[in-house]
Design a protein around this motif. Structure first.
Motif: not given
Lengths: 266, 390
Positions: A205-227
């Motif tokens: 095990p080397l690294k863990t990437l956690t996504y948070s603060g998701y928002k949905q744009y144009l009713d379709k595309h999910w983007r996290a605010d923070k990695f």
């Protein structure tokens, strides 16, 4: 809906159902299927722009900040084109990279050095190295094309309160710094990624990437605010904040040329 | 044309969408020469201060913009090195595949590391950089057209700038401290002799290619006899064809640059060819180690302001990719026929978030009498600088 479309949908449904009934999908097929669905679910943003703030933190808690700008141009047949512009630290302000991602073979990449106004084609084979001294490797920040990995579905699980499908991903490129990654796709929210666990070439095990603060744009595309990327072997971590996301920004392919790279770092 | 530019700027300023951007670098520097000067009056230690402010305005989503970049240096002893220059002052407009700029600009051409043969648009800031990478702002009208067959660049250069040479107190000079205005341009219009240039550049898969042509005032002066009181330096009118090639195959970059230059008194070709191999992220340390090897060939003999007639350059580049962006480049040029060797080291590291320290060293060893560098044989130096960025 046109009748022909209805027929096609009905037929594909029949084929799909027949398929699931006829034979159980292998773990490899299911893994690939999830990656394809995730890719499909995010198609159609055309172009996007976003401001990034990176906070690097070492074991002692000392911090260092970077400000960047990212522009992406979506391509369906081939990989995306993207540009990263460095705004801080101040001594590298104006430095910029232009990347043409390819589904097969190495990406094409150029670097602009504003002090001497030089555009340099650089090798994209060094993908496992750290990006600006952070815990993100270059390959962690490049466009996630389906063809860059082989897959194996592990299990249906949860990440926090979210439902998730755990899929093992094996990099196709031998230059990758990873033996494998385990990606957690949220099957109830457009197959967005909730977490990725990275394993080094030895499989530890080397690294863990956690996504948070998701928002949905144009009713379709999910983007996290923070990695949040945590390195378990060094105790260092890097936070990546995304601000001012815009989609379908009217960017054209000419905005991803070497001339545009020089202008971006002007 | 000037009117439309002006109207466009005015319209831009009237909108509140303009995003201004200001940058400033202040630097203190000390250059120390390891030996006493060969020529009378030369000093050994030079303390100096410099400033590089930059201002930029953009509007219409960055399709229109003005860039201003200034440079000034004060030098303790060398009053020619104490100088000011407008590096950039131009208006730029983009219409889809067409880019148009007018004003003072800097253009870089080339792919290799040891010499920049093809690079010809701007005059070198001779007192500023030993490697010729610092340039004076060049007045121009520049049009660039992007097509599926590559990029086409056209330059109209109405004015030629002359090089500045060190004063008699300065180092890296000839026996006679040459004054900038002692050199004439081989044209009755002097500096106002216009020049023109064209370049086609393209990229296909792993190959990047550039073909260029320049006609006008040569940027490199020719000299007849530098030992004499009247060295007879002048800038010839030249034709120059240039070729740049780079193949990017995995971790290896293969590079070629070549020029053919024609003037009334001179006709020659020069070539540099080599590779750069990068071992990325060595043993997962994050460190990249690059090995550079280049062969330099130049047909010019005694008329060359270049000592690299038949030489080999080898270099090592270390990029630590750490939080402080530590970088290190060491190189050596060996003459294959003469005894001459030139060693160089360049290293830099960020301190905190807005400071940067740099060390540069150039060491000349066993410089052969036949070489141009023979004038500078006692001028090995170490330069140390600290910059603050705002």
């Amino acid at each position: 809906m046109k009748p022909i479309k209805q027929i096609i949908i009905a037929m594909s449904l029949v084929i799909f159902l027949a398929g699931t009934v006829a034979y159980a999908q292998s773990a490899e097929e299911k893994g690939l299927d999830i990656a394809k669905k995730a890719n499909k679910a995010d198609e159609g943003f055309l172009s996007s722009e976003v401001d990034l703030k990176m906070i690097l933190r070492n074991k002692q808690g000392q911090q260092s900040e970077r400000f960047l700008q990212n522009k992406t141009f979506e391509l369906i047949e081939d990989g995306d084109k993207s540009m990263i512009i460095f705004n801080s630290p101040k001594d590298v302000e104006g430095t910029a990279t232009l990347t043409f991602t390819h589904k097969d073979g190495p990406d094409d990449q150029w670097l602009y050095l504003p002090a001497i106004k030089r555009v340099k084609r650089i090798s994209s084979s060094n993908k496992s190295g750290p990006f600006m001294g952070s815990e993100f490797a270059y390959e962690d920040l490049s466009s996630d094309e389906v063809e860059k990995y082989t897959y194996k579905f592990l299990e249906k699980t949860t990440v926090g309160s979210e439902s998730a499908l755990a899929v093992e991903q094996y990099p196709v490129d031998p230059k990758s710094g990873y033996k494998k990654r385990i990606a957690y796709y949220n099957d109830t929210k457009g197959y967005r990624l909730e977490k990725i666990e990275f394993f080094d070439r030895k499989g530890s095990p080397l690294k863990t990437l956690t996504y948070s603060g998701y928002k949905q744009y144009l009713d379709k595309h999910w983007r996290a605010d923070k990695f949040l990327m945590v390195n378990h072997q060094t105790g260092k971590e890097t936070e990546l904040f995304f601000e001012n996301y815009t989609f379908k920004t009217g960017l054209a392919e000419a905005d991803f040329s070497q001339n545009a790279l020089i202008r971006a770092g002007r | 044309m000037i009117l439309t530019v002006f109207i466009s700027i005015k319209a831009g300023l009237a909108q509140d969408k303009i995003t201004p951007d200001f940058q400033l670098e202040l630097q203190i520097e000390n250059r120390h020469f390891l030996k006493e000067g060969l020529y009378p009056g030369q000093e050994r230690n030079f303390f100096s201060l410099s400033a590089r402010p930059e201002l930029e305005w953009e509007w219409d989503d960055g399709d229109k913009g003005i860039k201003v970049s200034l440079f000034g240096r004060w030098d303790q002893h060398d009053d020619r090195r104490t100088h000011f220059d407008i590096r950039e002052l131009y208006y730029q407009q983009v219409n889809g595949n067409l880019e148009f700029s007018v004003g003072l600009k800097k253009i870089f051409w080339g792919v290799t590391e040891s010499v920049h043969l093809v690079d010809i648009i701007n005059q070198t800031d001779q007192v500023e950089s030993f490697d010729g990478e610092q340039k004076l702002g060049q007045p121009m009208a520049h049009m660039s057209y992007l097509s599926s067959f590559g990029t086409f660049d056209f330059f109209y250069l109405p004015y030629a700038r002359k090089r500045q040479f060190p004063s008699s107190e300065g180092r890296l000079r000839f026996p006679v401290a040459v004054e900038r205005d002692d050199l004439v341009i081989d044209s009755r219009n002097e500096e106002w002799r216009p020049s023109g240039a064209f370049k086609w550049s393209h990229y296909v898969g792993l190959l990047d290619v550039g073909v260029s042509y320049f006609h006008g005032v040569g940027r490199e002066p020719l000299f007849l006899d530098l030992q004499s009181e009247a060295p007879g330096l002048f800038y010839p009118i030249i034709h120059q064809a240039g070729l740049e090639l780079q193949a990017t195959t995995g971790p290896v970059l293969w590079k070629v640059e070549s020029i053919y230059r024609h003037a009334d008194v001179q006709d020659f070709t020069a070539l540099v060819a080599g590779f750069e191999y990068t071992f990325g992220n060595v043993k997962s340390s994050g460190i990249d180690i690059g090995l550079i090897g280049e062969y330099l060939y130049d047909e010019r003999d005694e008329l060359a302001i270049s000592s690299f007639a038949n030489d080999i350059f080898t270099g090592v580049r270390l990029a630590f990719n750490d939080v402080q962006s530590t970088e290190f480049l060491a190189g050596a040029i060996f003459d294959l026929e003469e005894s001459t060797k030139v060693y160089s080291v360049e290293t830099s590291r960020r301190i905190g978030s807005s400071w940067k320290a740099e060390v540069e060293a150039r060491i000349f060893e066993e410089v052969a009498q036949e070489e141009f560098l023979y004038f500078f044989r006692e001028d090995s130096f170490i330069r140390f600088s600290v910059s603050k960025f705002f």
